[in-house]
Design a protein around this motif. Structure first.
Motif, PDB file in Angstrom:
ATOM      1  N   LEU A  97       1.839 -30.962  42.120  1.00  0.00           N
ATOM      2  CA  LEU A  97       1.547 -31.584  44.030  1.00  0.00           C
ATOM      3  C   LEU A  97       0.192 -31.537  44.521  1.00  0.00           C
ATOM      4  N   VAL A  98      -0.746 -31.073  43.781  1.00  0.00           N
ATOM      5  CA  VAL A  98      -2.381 -31.020  44.202  1.00  0.00           C
ATOM      6  C   VAL A  98      -2.584 -32.591  43.697  1.00  0.00           C
ATOM      7  N   ASP A 106       2.826 -35.402  36.506  1.00  0.00           N
ATOM      8  CA  ASP A 106       3.533 -34.567  37.283  1.00  0.00           C
ATOM      9  C   ASP A 106       4.935 -34.883  37.506  1.00  0.00           C
ATOM     10  N   VAL A 145      -1.087 -35.631  42.362  1.00  0.00           N
ATOM     11  CA  VAL A 145       0.061 -36.524  43.029  1.00  0.00           C
ATOM     12  C   VAL A 145      -0.633 -36.500  44.774  1.00  0.00           C
ATOM     13  N   THR A 146      -0.872 -35.689  45.967  1.00  0.00           N
ATOM     14  CA  THR A 146      -1.657 -36.212  46.820  1.00  0.00           C
ATOM     15  C   THR A 146      -2.707 -36.275  46.507  1.00  0.00           C
ATOM     16  N   LEU A 147      -3.813 -36.155  46.044  1.00  0.00           N
ATOM     17  CA  LEU A 147      -5.047 -36.617  45.322  1.00  0.00           C
ATOM     18  C   LEU A 147      -4.538 -37.880  45.768  1.00  0.00           C
ATOM     19  N   THR A 149     -12.733 -38.334  47.378  1.00  0.00           N
ATOM     20  CA  THR A 149     -11.095 -37.361  46.668  1.00  0.00           C
ATOM     21  C   THR A 149     -11.272 -37.708  45.916  1.00  0.00           C
ATOM     22  N   PHE A 195      -2.572 -39.430  45.997  1.00  0.00           N
ATOM     23  CA  PHE A 195      -2.102 -40.484  46.806  1.00  0.00           C
ATOM     24  C   PHE A 195      -3.557 -41.088  47.816  1.00  0.00           C
ATOM     25  N   ILE A 196      -4.013 -39.442  48.489  1.00  0.00           N
ATOM     26  CA  ILE A 196      -4.785 -40.193  49.326  1.00  0.00           C
ATOM     27  C   ILE A 196      -6.046 -41.332  48.663  1.00  0.00           C
TER      28      ILE A 196
END
Lengths: 157, 187
Positions: free
Chosen positions: A137-138, A48, A140-142, A106, A144-145
């Motif tokens: 970005l998607v 990423d 890392v965000t997913l 998630t 992370f959640i």
């Protein structure tokens, strides 16, 4: 459809009982879960960061994705298996836990995204920088959640 | 020398009490500490795997070090700050926790390993940067790092468990290892 009986069945299963009744099992399985988390984090971030034009910029994305994949696959398998053990020991608590629901939902999205769209974009030399950045970005965000909600299961209830 | 008086003083400071009693700050800081594993240990692991020759064999070691080190440092800084805050919230119990003490020892060992690598075989990096299989000393440093950080993670997680805490009867060796006196047990 009420899933509570299924969660209760998990908690009363041999696995659920064994983990719950042992002094060490939960702690040991959780440590394994954390070791796999670190491995998964390394494998995901390596690719990423590269797709965000950071990290190992000198190398093609596809090469790094190929290098990271075995570790990512192995880490995910260990995470899921150890996660099942942790879950079974307190399944009824998980049934009522909002962070648990968020995590599982998630996790499903993140896994699907990683092994379809992200995999295709990362291994294609034709992907544009913008596409790669958006996908990173998607991703890392997913993830992370998934990790943050996972940690929060332990704080709730 | 005992750091117990210092920990007792620390535990009485308003900041420590506030953090200890906070509903959300403590879990938030702990979450940051755990999630940063992905960045710090994740990136460290990738470098270690390269050093052992298990991954990224075609990537020059010098590139891996230069490009991943800033992320490792960032992760390490977040780890230290969040870790210090976690200790600050619970100083006495942490200080007398056998897993916390083991973790500290392994942190030092991991530091010594990294220092030995950087002041040793890494100085001649230009001669082996492109080797798929780095020299034995570099492979050893990578293996040692993987092992030492794994122990740090596991012992770090175990701090949460009170099996060896001072507030209950413990065998002699645990009392010695945790610095619990019989006085401390009665408190």
């Amino acid at each position: 459809m009420n899933l509570l009986p299924w969660f209760q069945w998990c908690e009363e299963s041999g696995l659920g009982r064994a983990v719950r009744e042992s002094v060490w099992a939960f702690a040991v399985i959780e440590s394994v879960h954390l070791l796999a988390l670190a491995t998964m984090g390394g494998a995901v971030l390596l690719v990423d960061l590269r797709m965000l034009n950071l990290g190992l910029r000198q190398r093609p994305v596809a090469e790094l994705a190929g290098e990271a994949r075995p570790f990512q696959n192995a880490a995910l398998i260990v995470l899921v298996l150890s996660g099942i053990g942790l879950f079974a020991s307190e399944a009824t608590k998980c049934y009522y836990s909002v962070p648990f629901s968020v995590k599982i939902a998630t996790l499903f999205v993140a896994t699907t995204f990683t092994y379809t769209i992200r995999r295709r974009v990362a291994s294609s030399p034709d992907s544009s920088d913008t596409t790669r950045m958006a996908v990173a970005l998607v991703s890392v965000t997913l993830w992370f959640i998934v990790a943050a909600a996972g940690r929060w299961i332990g704080f709730s209830g | 020398m005992s750091l117990l008086p210092f920990c007792e003083w620390l535990a009485g400071t308003p900041g420590s009490i506030a953090l200890h009693e906070s509903l959300f700050m403590y879990p938030l800081i702990e979450s940051v500490h755990v999630l940063t594993l992905c960045l710090f240990v994740g990136m460290t692991m990738m470098l270690d795997l390269r050093l052992t020759g298990l991954a990224l064999r075609k990537v020059p070691v010098v590139d891996v070090v230069e490009r991943l080190q800033p992320w490792m440092f960032l992760g390490f800084a977040v780890m230290v700050v969040s870790g210090v805050l976690l200790f600050y919230a619970i100083p006495i119990r942490s200080y007398q926790n056998i897993f916390f003490r083991t973790k500290c020892i392994f942190l030092v060992l991991a530091g010594v390993n990294a220092l030995t690598f950087h002041t040793g075989v890494f100085r001649k990096i230009s001669s082996w940067s492109r080797d798929a299989e780095p020299p034995a000393r570099a492979r050893f440093a990578g293996m040692a790092s993987l092992f030492l950080w794994a122990v740090v993670i596991v012992t770090g997680r175990m701090i949460a468990y009170n099996w060896f805490d001072c507030d209950k009867p413990q065998p002699r060796w645990v009392q010695v290892a945790t610095g619990c006196s019989s006085d401390a047990q009665q408190q």
